[in-house]
Design a protein around this motif. Structure first.
Motif, PDB file in Angstrom:
ATOM      1  N   ALA A 115       0.717  -1.250   0.093  1.00 13.91           N
ATOM      2  CA  ALA A 115      -0.034  -0.079  -0.065  1.00 13.91           C
ATOM      3  C   ALA A 115       0.862   1.252   0.051  1.00 13.91           C
ATOM      4  O   ALA A 115       0.449   2.321  -0.690  1.00 13.91           O
ATOM      5  N   THR A 116       2.070   1.217   0.853  1.00 11.17           N
ATOM      6  CA  THR A 116       2.826   2.283   0.852  1.00 11.17           C
ATOM      7  C   THR A 116       3.507   2.578  -0.715  1.00 11.17           C
ATOM      8  O   THR A 116       3.689   3.614  -1.138  1.00 11.17           O
ATOM      9  N   ARG A 117       3.757   1.756  -1.446  1.00 12.55           N
ATOM     10  CA  ARG A 117       4.394   1.807  -2.726  1.00 12.55           C
ATOM     11  C   ARG A 117       3.372   2.219  -3.596  1.00 12.55           C
ATOM     12  O   ARG A 117       3.584   3.020  -4.382  1.00 12.55           O
ATOM     13  N   LEU A 157       0.719   4.089  -3.035  1.00  5.71           N
ATOM     14  CA  LEU A 157       0.284   5.210  -2.846  1.00  5.71           C
ATOM     15  C   LEU A 157       1.177   6.094  -3.380  1.00  5.71           C
ATOM     16  O   LEU A 157       0.941   7.204  -3.890  1.00  5.71           O
ATOM     17  N   GLY A 158       2.328   5.999  -3.077  1.00  6.17           N
ATOM     18  CA  GLY A 158       3.615   6.605  -3.989  1.00  6.17           C
ATOM     19  C   GLY A 158       3.984   8.092  -3.341  1.00  6.17           C
ATOM     20  O   GLY A 158       4.250   8.988  -3.814  1.00  6.17           O
ATOM     21  N   LEU A 159       3.740   8.227  -1.849  1.00  5.91           N
ATOM     22  CA  LEU A 159       4.290   9.328  -1.235  1.00  5.91           C
ATOM     23  C   LEU A 159       5.232   9.428  -0.643  1.00  5.91           C
ATOM     24  O   LEU A 159       5.514   8.702   0.207  1.00  5.91           O
ATOM     25  N   PRO A 160       6.464  10.035  -1.203  1.00  8.62           N
ATOM     26  CA  PRO A 160       7.830  10.208  -0.657  1.00  8.62           C
ATOM     27  C   PRO A 160       7.713  10.210   1.050  1.00  8.62           C
ATOM     28  O   PRO A 160       7.162  11.511   1.114  1.00  8.62           O
ATOM     29  N   GLY A 161       8.495   9.875   1.658  1.00  6.83           N
ATOM     30  CA  GLY A 161       8.877   9.937   3.041  1.00  6.83           C
ATOM     31  C   GLY A 161       7.479   9.763   3.999  1.00  6.83           C
ATOM     32  O   GLY A 161       7.426  10.165   5.048  1.00  6.83           O
TER      33      GLY A 161
END
Length: 91
Positions: A9-11, A13-17
């Motif tokens: 989900a983090t990947r 979503l693609g929001l750096p940091g």
């Protein structure tokens, strides 16, 4: 939720940091619970190691993601300087 699912989900979503810490798939939208990847920081004024004071939830509404309605719930960390001599109290 399993770590592999949250990492995926983090990947996507693609929001750096930012990392996803939970996902709520609801009927009308998906709610992503997020936090920054920074687990520690220092005071900008005196350089002392900051201490976590509290967490605040902030909901960002109607954030489009791959054509779907989503909500981001940011678990914002509120830091404070432990040095009594420092003029900075929290950020």
């Amino acid at each position: 939720m399993e770590e592999d699912t949250l990492g995926f989900a983090t990947r996507i979503l693609g929001l750096p940091g930012v990392r996803v810490i939970d996902v709520d798939p609801l009927m009308k939208y998906t709610r992503f619970h997020i936090e920054t990847v920074v687990d520690s920081t220092q005071c900008r004024a005196c350089g002392a190691g900051a201490a976590l004071r509290k967490r605040r939830r902030r909901t960002l509404l109607d954030v489009p993601h791959h054509g779907e309605e989503t909500r981001l719930v940011w678990h914002q960390r509120i830091w404070h300087c432990p040095s009594t001599a420092c003029p900075v109290t929290e950020w």
